[in-house]
Write an enzyme that holds these catalytic residues in place. Sequence first.
Site, short mmCIF file in Angstrom:
data_model
loop_
_atom_site.label_atom_id
_atom_site.label_comp_id
_atom_site.label_asym_id
_atom_site.label_seq_id
_atom_site.Cartn_x
_atom_site.Cartn_y
_atom_site.Cartn_z
CG HIS A 35 -2.03 0.92 1.21
ND1 HIS A 35 -3.27 0.61 1.71
CD2 HIS A 35 -2.13 2.20 0.76
CE1 HIS A 35 -4.07 1.63 1.57
NE2 HIS A 35 -3.40 2.62 0.99
CG LEU B 211 4.88 4.98 -5.76
CD1 LEU B 211 5.48 4.03 -6.79
CD2 LEU B 211 5.94 5.38 -4.73
CG ASP C 203 -6.33 3.38 -0.33
OD1 ASP C 203 -6.94 3.04 0.70
OD2 ASP C 203 -5.38 4.18 -0.32
CG ASP D 187 -2.38 4.64 3.68
OD1 ASP D 187 -2.31 4.96 2.47
OD2 ASP D 187 -3.33 4.98 4.42
#
Length: 428
Positions: free
Chosen positions: A56, A59, A150, A303
Amino acid sequence: MSKTLVRGARILGGEVQDVLIDGETVAAVGTGLDAGDATVVEAAGLVLLPGLVDLHTHLREPGREDSETVLTGTKAAAVGGFTAVHAMANTFPVADTAGVVEQVWRLGRESGYCDVQPVGAVTVGLEGKHLAELGAMHDSAANVRVFSDDGKCVDDAVIMRRALEYVKAFDGVIAQHAQEPRLTEGAQMNEGVVSAELGLGGWPAVAEESIIARDVLLAAHVGSRVHICHLSTAGSVELVRWAKSKGWNVTAEVTPHHLLLTDELVRTYNPVYKVNPPLRTEADVLALRAALADGTIDCVATDHAPHPHEDKDCEWAAAAMGMVGLETALSVVQQTMVETGLLDWAGVADRMSVRPARIGRLEGHGRPVSAGEPANLTLVDPAYRGAVDPTGFASRSRNTPYEGRELPGRVTHTFLRGRATVVDGNLT
């Protein structure tokens, strides 16, 4: 082909052995190995782990290169001991087509610091209305196996069911951001005593737990794989534990910050602590640690959510949600799990390399440190102690909640298929 001899490392924190790397693979593991013409890394007191894998990571490229790029993000990953990351789909444009995921995949290959496995969007534009090109993304050069909206929840049960049915054909997995949107309208932090005292909109635990309950039932009905992103409450732990007791194909991740930080920090109104899902209570933190230790939670995922200065250095309500995490993840896990006795280093390798690679069906990563295996490896100095200084981060962004906090452990070397991407803590 270059050779490297890692001499005297504690493999998975246990037996002291030498590891000879020849080209892209581990050539030998043993004691008293002959260095020959190999470069020698003296590793006395260091722990050798398989290269870390993050399920997760944000970028930001394409579209938000002001906060991160594939190059800067993979440099940060290498510094943190990661040899593979999964790049989330909430870019601009959204990674909802074969063309975008292939672009991200190729940028990762060009960076050379870390393997980048794109995560495809579940729905077109992350809008939750129509399924994205799941099959085309899987059939592309990027070979996408993980799909997630997400940042947004796939809140429509019919869409979620269809996605689970579709990816079952190629053993894909839907990674759900569990957040019932109607229950979190205007939410700013965890709903509880602190939110009531501060007068900030509360984010109830049930908003996460209700989606998890629905989705594990859907996954069981379809016979498909569902993965729960950034699980954050004690109730969510119990739901995942229950689903696993039924034998259903459910996995879950927890972030480093949810293993350490609580909603009490929001009393400072410092937007660095604003994150989705929000920081929860001490009771939740302890439940998450116990669940990671007993395997209910499968893995740690960062994350990593970089933001430029102007998006975080503002009033709380206007600030973006998210924290950078790649360069501090292993240190936080050492503090919360190893130094508390909840996990040993073999357990860390399992939760931060083996299991995330297995969930993502990522070949060549999460493998044993043994002869014939790809030389994706991380050396860490567990005795190191130091204050976090974000000015030295490889990431383009600095929104860390740990600035000035002393954390244990430091990655000294990272090897990607035998090539040292980090030496003595520095990028090569």
